[in-house]
Design a protein around this motif. Structure first.
Motif, PDB file in Angstrom:
ATOM      1  N   TYR A 184       7.676 -12.921  -1.396  1.00 49.76           N
ATOM      2  CA  TYR A 184       8.642 -12.028  -1.785  1.00 49.76           C
ATOM      3  C   TYR A 184       7.722 -10.670  -1.711  1.00 49.76           C
ATOM      4  N   ILE A 185       8.641 -10.057  -1.300  1.00 46.61           N
ATOM      5  CA  ILE A 185       8.192  -8.544  -0.900  1.00 46.61           C
ATOM      6  C   ILE A 185       8.950  -7.406  -1.651  1.00 46.61           C
ATOM      7  N   GLU A 186       8.235  -6.580  -2.167  1.00 47.56           N
ATOM      8  CA  GLU A 186       9.035  -5.439  -3.064  1.00 47.56           C
ATOM      9  C   GLU A 186       8.180  -4.262  -3.056  1.00 47.56           C
ATOM     10  N   GLY A 187       9.076  -3.182  -3.719  1.00 44.53           N
ATOM     11  CA  GLY A 187       8.314  -1.965  -3.957  1.00 44.53           C
ATOM     12  C   GLY A 187       7.728  -1.105  -2.758  1.00 44.53           C
ATOM     13  N   TYR A 188       8.687  -0.820  -2.029  1.00 45.57           N
ATOM     14  CA  TYR A 188       8.380   0.123  -0.833  1.00 45.57           C
ATOM     15  C   TYR A 188       8.040   1.548  -1.004  1.00 45.57           C
ATOM     16  N   GLU A 189       6.999   2.204  -0.179  1.00 42.82           N
ATOM     17  CA  GLU A 189       6.621   3.411  -0.193  1.00 42.82           C
ATOM     18  C   GLU A 189       6.466   3.793   0.874  1.00 42.82           C
ATOM     19  N   ASP A 190       6.727   5.035   1.301  1.00 43.18           N
ATOM     20  CA  ASP A 190       6.558   5.757   2.597  1.00 43.18           C
ATOM     21  C   ASP A 190       5.132   6.341   2.841  1.00 43.18           C
ATOM     22  N   VAL A 191       4.534   5.888   4.048  1.00 45.98           N
ATOM     23  CA  VAL A 191       2.940   6.384   3.994  1.00 45.98           C
ATOM     24  C   VAL A 191       2.940   6.588   5.395  1.00 45.98           C
TER      25      VAL A 191
END
Length: 239
Positions: A195-202
């Motif tokens: 499971y994949i969460e917590g997106y940030e723009d880098v």
């Protein structure tokens, strides 16, 4: 490339933007059941990883209490001193996992191989969908926790070292990854639901910062226990 693959790549940035970089790096805090099960508790609990974007390689530093660093490539894995001196190396590392099950302990070099190919896969996905020889096909939608996710079955060629030759990506309405299924071939084909969460723009690329991996059951659902691997990422950079 199919429409869902194109949507997913666009949602995570763009292929043009991704192509401007050569490496991706992150600080990792990792834990849960897998590492102790493999006899490697603590080795990579708090470390940094750098992966290649234009070719398959990865390095973890520090690698264990000695301060060594790892160097993973599909056909070779090594441990090096901070100055680059080779301390140990293993050629054709994938072959050394023959006959392994989930409970089989790993050597330090085998851990370096698994951690290297795993983090290379994670940090390069979904842009790996454009790699030569990678094929993808949309499957039927999947419902989970009141959400409907589109699914993309991905087949990888032999020249890519990754968890399994066939994997499944689950994608939300915005085109962002929510789950990533695979069978860990070097651990007896153990099925995982990641499971994949917590997106940030880098730097114009969307990266998740929280990853949780559970056992996957025969019907495709995830078992709530045990939590096999936890990975928290911070200080993500592209160069």
């Amino acid at each position: 490339m199919n429409e869902l693959a194109e949507l997913t790549i666009k949602a995570h940035g763009s292929l043009k933007r991704w192509g401007q970089f050569e490496t991706a790096s992150a600080h990792l805090v990792q834990g849960r059941a897998l590492w102790a099960l493999k006899g490697q508790a603590g080795t990579l609990d708090d470390t940094n990883v750098t992966v290649g974007i234009r070719s398959e390689w990865a390095s973890h530093a520090p690698f264990g209490a000695s301060g060594a660093r790892s160097r993973f490539e599909p056909d070779r894995v090594a441990l090096e001193s901070p100055t680059g001196e080779v301390l140990e190396e293993l050629r054709e590392p994938h072959a050394t996992f023959a006959g392994h099950t989930l409970e089989t302990p790993w050597s330090a070099l085998q851990l370096a191989y698994f951690a290297g190919c795993a983090m290379w896969t994670y940090l390069n996905t979904p842009f790996l969908l454009t790699h030569p020889g990678v094929l993808s096909e949309e499957l039927s939608p999947w419902e989970e926790n009141g959400e409907t996710w589109r699914r993309l079955q991905v087949s990888y060629p032999d020249d890519i070292a990754t968890h399994s030759s066939t994997q499944t990506l689950y994608i939300n309405g915005k085109g962002l990854l929510k789950r990533h299924d695979y069978d860990v071939e070097i651990a007896g084909g153990t099925p995982g639901a990641h499971y994949i969460e917590g997106y940030e723009d880098v730097s114009g690329i969307m990266f998740p910062t929280k990853r949780r991996i559970f056992p996957r059951q025969a019907d495709g659902t995830a078992s709530p226990e045990p939590l096999v691997v936890s990975i928290d990422l911070s200080d993500i950079t592209l160069k």
